[in-house]
Design an enzyme around this catalytic site. Structure first.
Site, PDB file in Angstrom:
ATOM      1  CD  GLU A 277      -3.319   0.255   2.133  1.00  0.00           C
ATOM      2  OE1 GLU A 277      -4.415   0.080   1.706  1.00  0.00           O
ATOM      3  OE2 GLU A 277      -2.984   0.176   3.329  1.00  0.00           O
ATOM      4  CD  GLU A 280      -2.588   1.049  -4.714  1.00  0.00           C
ATOM      5  OE1 GLU A 280      -2.737   0.371  -3.622  1.00  0.00           O
ATOM      6  OE2 GLU A 280      -3.791   1.672  -5.290  1.00  0.00           O
ATOM      7  CB  CYS A 297      -7.398  -3.608   5.275  1.00  0.00           C
ATOM      8  SG  CYS A 297      -7.247  -2.069   6.192  1.00  0.00           S
ATOM      9  CB  SER A 317      -5.384   0.784  -1.580  1.00  0.00           C
ATOM     10  OG  SER A 317      -4.662  -0.297  -1.652  1.00  0.00           O
ATOM     11  CE  LYS A 356     -11.007  -8.387   7.503  1.00  0.00           C
ATOM     12  NZ  LYS A 356     -10.202  -8.009   6.488  1.00  0.00           N
ATOM     13  CD  GLU A 359     -11.460  -9.084   2.938  1.00  0.00           C
ATOM     14  OE1 GLU A 359     -11.057  -9.497   3.914  1.00  0.00           O
ATOM     15  OE2 GLU A 359     -11.196  -7.950   2.596  1.00  0.00           O
ATOM     16  CD  GLU A 364     -14.457  -9.621  -5.907  1.00  0.00           C
ATOM     17  OE1 GLU A 364     -15.332 -10.501  -6.392  1.00  0.00           O
ATOM     18  OE2 GLU A 364     -15.234  -8.416  -5.848  1.00  0.00           O
ATOM     19  CB  CYS A 501     -10.380  -4.551  13.840  1.00  0.00           C
ATOM     20  SG  CYS A 501     -10.254  -4.484  12.093  1.00  0.00           S
TER      21      CYS A 501
HETATM   22 FE1  HC0 Z   1      -8.733  -5.891  11.155  1.00  0.00          FE
HETATM   23 FE2  HC0 Z   1      -7.225  -6.329   9.285  1.00  0.00          FE
HETATM   24  S1  HC0 Z   1      -6.960  -4.857  10.950  1.00  0.00           S
HETATM   25  S2  HC0 Z   1      -9.232  -5.544   8.876  1.00  0.00           S
HETATM   26  O1  HC0 Z   1      -9.653  -4.240  11.598  1.00  0.00           O
HETATM   27  O2  HC0 Z   1      -6.131  -4.288   7.322  1.00  0.00           O
HETATM   28  O3  HC0 Z   1     -11.039  -7.907  10.952  1.00  0.00           O
HETATM   29  O4  HC0 Z   1      -8.076  -7.012  13.696  1.00  0.00           O
HETATM   30  O5  HC0 Z   1      -7.461  -8.525  10.679  1.00  0.00           O
HETATM   31  O6  HC0 Z   1      -7.341  -8.219   6.954  1.00  0.00           O
HETATM   32  O7  HC0 Z   1      -4.169  -7.067   9.755  1.00  0.00           O
HETATM   33  C1  HC0 Z   1     -10.477  -7.277  11.148  1.00  0.00           C
HETATM   34  C2  HC0 Z   1      -8.308  -6.844  12.795  1.00  0.00           C
HETATM   35  C3  HC0 Z   1      -7.780  -7.570  10.342  1.00  0.00           C
HETATM   36  C4  HC0 Z   1      -7.285  -7.357   7.756  1.00  0.00           C
HETATM   37  C5  HC0 Z   1      -5.505  -6.733   9.171  1.00  0.00           C
HETATM   38  C6  HC0 Z   1      -6.508  -4.992   8.022  1.00  0.00           C
END
Ligand code: HC0
Ligand code: SF4
Length: 572
Positions: A277, A280, A297, A317, A356, A359, A364, A501
């Site tokens: 990142e 980028e 993320c 990104s 997640k 995701e 993809e 998170c």
């Molecule tokens: Fe998160 Fe992550 S920091 S989104 O908040 O970037 O869920 O803890 O794992 O993938 O590393 C959540 C937390 C993750 C990802 C990381 C990011």
């Protein structure tokens, strides 16, 4: 200040207080099921009833403002009976299969039945309504819903989205997305904040526990696990530890004892993300690319911008999230390194997040190697597995994660708190721009819980302007500035959940009383910042294992191979 009497006790409170707040300030925990400080105040559950001397009728204390010299009674026979009657009405419409409910022992309704002394009450429900488990992340069980409205309030007032509403009337009333759509068809971003606000099990994550047990028992599979930064800051709460306890190394041991073949850490991939990142960002700055660039993320955030602001997608990104980068690297480089067939690797992640799951299931997020990530467990689900395996979590010997994908720097750890990705990025980008190792690396301006944070960092002849938003309603404010051409930032971090998170929709439940007493987000974030401060390496580009991944496999950040495995595109 206003002075009132509660059950004969004199108390002085700020004049904009409610009677409920006044009572709680002296340790009278008037019961409520719908009230959630700063989020929901409707009086819908009618549990917080009180009497005011000289006035007729019972009133809901959560909506009742204090008045000079008022005299409040909180526990007359009349009040106790009215509360029980209201509870009976709730129970008449509630599937009370408590013993086999996923919220057993953490359910607020169950706890309140105990507190009110609802002994000997016959609970019978008429016909069960269908459970909606059509989305990849969220299950809605109307038979557990008590119509408190907290989920509606969180989604609308905190996240600024408004997916949920009440439909039908009387006994048929349900809270659900418009037109009875599934959460996936509805414009829900799967942040799971409604799950965390739900007092019962009406809203829960879609469990993948069975899938993971099955993989662990399959001798043909090599089962690897990665754990997200924020999980370690909250998992201990499930085992009675204080909020803000970090349990990183006991957590690794528990995963090993559950039977995972290798224990890896998403923090490694967080470091990797910073290199991709950061590269980028510098490329966009150098070549006049789309700015500000925004982080990618948080999958709830990605779904938010894809659904609601797709005209701004070019700002995002192209990096996959650390979860997906790790998954992809494990099924390619790690498989190669160990002579494993990627199809025989089962890749699990433990996340503080419900989105997640979505995701990992996106089209993809797969390649010739199969899915990057095969199953996603929330922090709560991991705790359930640990309990099911009868592990005495608190007494487990600490151990380390496996190399090399278990190696990380402090920058990777702080990803789990709002501002953490930005701070990690600045640590690396600043060193690159300056061409030297900068020693002062704690960027306080991007820490903390203010909704939108801003900072400028002067390095290598450039003033890098950044902003951080957490919670989608705050993100929306920055997006509007971008649209108006008023956002002269280079880089923006967005996390879908308030606090980042650490406060994700998959984290352990925190009761409203605890929420009032502790700053949960701050305590959990504190655990991450502490771990960062104690680590010998605190900048992602100094992670020797990430360096090895580049020299052995990817080449350099932003390389062709990096793009193949670590980057993605978005849906308009
Ligand atoms: Fe998160 Fe992550 S920091 S989104 O908040 O970037 O869920 O803890 O794992 O993938 O590393 C959540 C937390 C993750 C990802 C990381 C990011
Ligand atoms: Fe609203 Fe988030 Fe719940 Fe979806 S998951 S209904 S967006 S609070």
């Amino acid at each position: 200040k206003v002075s009132i009497r509660i059950d004969g006790i004199r108390v002085e409170v700020p004049k904009d207080s409610t009677v409920l707040q006044a009572a709680r300030s002296i340790g009278i925990n008037i019961p409520t099921l719908c009230y959630l400080e700063g989020v929901n105040k409707t009086g819908a559950c009618r549990m917080c009833l009180v009497e005011i001397e000289g006035e007729r009728g019972l009133q809901t204390s959560c909506t009742l403002p204090v008045k000079e010299d008022m005299s409040v009674i909180t526990r007359s026979r009349r009040i106790r009976e009215a509360r029980k009657e209201n509870m009976q009405l709730i129970l008449a419409n509630h599937n009370s299969d408590c013993l086999s409910c996923s919220k057993n022992t953490s359910c607020e309704l169950q706890k309140m039945c105990e507190d009110l002394g609802m002994y000997g009450v016959l609970m019978r429900m008429q016909a069960l309504k269908p459970v909606d488990d059509r989305s990849p992340c969220i299950v809605r069980d109307p038979n557990k819903c008590i119509l408190c409205g907290r989920c509606i309030a969180v989604c609308k007032n905190v996240q600024g989205i408004g997916v949920l509403s009440m439909a039908e009337r009387g006994l048929d009333t349900e809270i659900l997305p418009a037109f009875g759509n599934s959460f996936e068809e509805a414009p829900c971003i799967f942040c799971g904040q409604c799950i965390n606000a739900c007092p019962t099990a009406a809203l829960t994550e879609k469990s993948e526990i069975d899938k993971v047990w099955e993989a662990l028992e399959d001798k043909d599979l090599h089962v690897v696990v990665q754990v997200a930064p924020a999980v370690r800051a909250a998992l201990g709460e499930e085992f009675g530890m204080p909020i803000g306890t970090s349990v990183t190394r006991q957590m690794y041991t528990s995963l090993r004892m559950l039977g995972f073949d290798k224990i890896f850490d998403t923090n490694f991939a967080a470091d990797l993300t910073i290199l991709e990142e950061g590269t980028e960002l510098l490329e966009r700055i150098k070549s006049g690319g789309k700015l500000p660039m925004i982080t990618s993320c948080s999958p709830g955030w990605i779904r938010y911008i894809e659904i609601y602001h797709s005209d701004l997608l070019e700002h995002v990104s192209s990096c996959k999230s650390p979860q997906q980068m790790m998954g992809s690297v494990l099924k390619t480089y790690y498989a190669q390194l160990n002579g494993l067939d990627p199809k025989k690797i089962f890749s699990v992640s433990v996340m503080p997040c419900t989105a997640k799951k979505y995701e990992a299931s996106k089209e993809e997020m797969a390649g010739d190697h199969g899915r990057d990530v095969d199953a996603v467990l929330t922090t709560r689900e991991l705790a359930r597995m640990i309990k099911e395996a009868s592990l005495d979590f608190a007494s487990l010997e600490p151990s380390d994660a496996d190399e090399i994908f278990g190696d990380y720097t402090g920058a990777g750890v702080i990803f789990g708190a709002t501002g953490g990705v930005m701070e990690a990025a600045i640590r690396t980008v600043a060193d690159i721009l300056e061409g030297a190792e900068i020693e002062d690396i704690e960027y306080e301006a991007v820490r903390g819980l203010e909704g939108v944070k801003e900072a400028s960092v002067a390095v290598g002849g450039l003033t890098v302007k950044v902003a951080v938003a957490h919670g989608t309603d705050n993100a929306r404010k920055l997006l509007e500035l971008i649209r108006e051409g008023k956002a002269d930032y280079h880089f923006i971090e967005v996390m879908a959940c308030p606090g980042g998170c650490v406060n994700g929709g998959g984290q352990p439940y925190v009761s409203p009383f605890e929420r009032e007493k502790f700053n949960v987000m701050q305590l959990r974030a504190g655990a991450l910042y502490k771990e960062d401060a104690e680590l010998p390496l605190r900048k992602s580009h100094l992670n020797p294992s990430v360096q090895k991944l580049y020299s052995d496999f990817l080449g350099k950040p932003g390389s062709h191979k990096s793009h193949e495995f670590l980057h993605t595109s978005y849906r308009k």
